[in-house]
Design a protein around this motif. Sequence first.
Motif, mmCIF file in Angstrom:
data_model
loop_
_atom_site.group_PDB
_atom_site.id
_atom_site.type_symbol
_atom_site.label_atom_id
_atom_site.label_comp_id
_atom_site.label_asym_id
_atom_site.label_seq_id
_atom_site.Cartn_x
_atom_site.Cartn_y
_atom_site.Cartn_z
ATOM 1 N N LEU A 128 9.273 -51.463 -21.760
ATOM 2 C CA LEU A 128 10.043 -52.273 -20.812
ATOM 3 C C LEU A 128 11.232 -52.977 -21.473
ATOM 4 O O LEU A 128 11.501 -54.142 -21.215
ATOM 5 C CB LEU A 128 9.131 -53.292 -20.122
ATOM 6 C CG LEU A 128 8.008 -52.711 -19.254
ATOM 7 C CD1 LEU A 128 7.152 -53.830 -18.694
ATOM 8 C CD2 LEU A 128 8.562 -51.856 -18.141
ATOM 9 N N SER A 129 11.887 -52.276 -22.355
ATOM 10 C CA SER A 129 13.100 -52.765 -23.032
ATOM 11 C C SER A 129 12.887 -54.094 -23.756
ATOM 12 O O SER A 129 13.777 -54.933 -23.811
ATOM 13 C CB SER A 129 14.240 -52.907 -22.022
ATOM 14 O OG SER A 129 14.532 -51.663 -21.440
ATOM 15 N N GLY A 130 11.686 -54.295 -24.283
ATOM 16 C CA GLY A 130 11.413 -55.498 -25.055
ATOM 17 C C GLY A 130 10.890 -56.677 -24.265
ATOM 18 O O GLY A 130 10.690 -57.759 -24.814
ATOM 19 N N THR A 131 10.668 -56.502 -22.987
ATOM 20 C CA THR A 131 10.088 -57.574 -22.171
ATOM 21 C C THR A 131 8.693 -57.892 -22.695
ATOM 22 O O THR A 131 7.908 -56.973 -22.926
ATOM 23 C CB THR A 131 9.991 -57.130 -20.692
ATOM 24 O OG1 THR A 131 11.301 -56.846 -20.212
ATOM 25 C CG2 THR A 131 9.338 -58.196 -19.828
ATOM 26 N N PRO A 181 10.846 -52.893 -28.192
ATOM 27 C CA PRO A 181 11.957 -52.251 -27.494
ATOM 28 C C PRO A 181 11.541 -50.968 -26.774
ATOM 29 O O PRO A 181 12.201 -50.530 -25.844
ATOM 30 C CB PRO A 181 12.972 -51.961 -28.591
ATOM 31 C CG PRO A 181 12.361 -52.339 -29.879
ATOM 32 C CD PRO A 181 11.068 -53.017 -29.626
ATOM 33 N N ASP A 182 10.414 -50.401 -27.182
ATOM 34 C CA ASP A 182 9.933 -49.167 -26.563
ATOM 35 C C ASP A 182 9.174 -49.399 -25.262
ATOM 36 O O ASP A 182 8.899 -48.448 -24.536
ATOM 37 C CB ASP A 182 9.017 -48.417 -27.530
ATOM 38 C CG ASP A 182 9.735 -48.007 -28.809
ATOM 39 O OD1 ASP A 182 10.967 -47.785 -28.748
ATOM 40 O OD2 ASP A 182 9.083 -47.929 -29.857
#
Length: 78
Positions: free
Chosen positions: A9-12, A6-7
């Motif tokens: 690219l928002s979990g990508t 999650p830290d």
Amino acid sequence: MVVASPDVLSGTPVVRGTRIPVYDVAASVAAGVPMNRVLAAYPSLDGDKVDLATLYGVVLDILRARAASALRLACRRP
């Protein structure tokens, strides 16, 4: 070699140790971009990481298609 946090690219999902989205690499290969151009665009990657990203993208597409089919079948049942 593919990680999601999650830290970052928002979990990508990205190639480990980078902020390079796996999907971007896979999409480039799927679009027919030659390996040398992919490597030039992403200098921190090597051929093995590009191959892994491509495989990851293919497998994920297959899994998504299966999940969608299963969902359609489940919705049809009385």
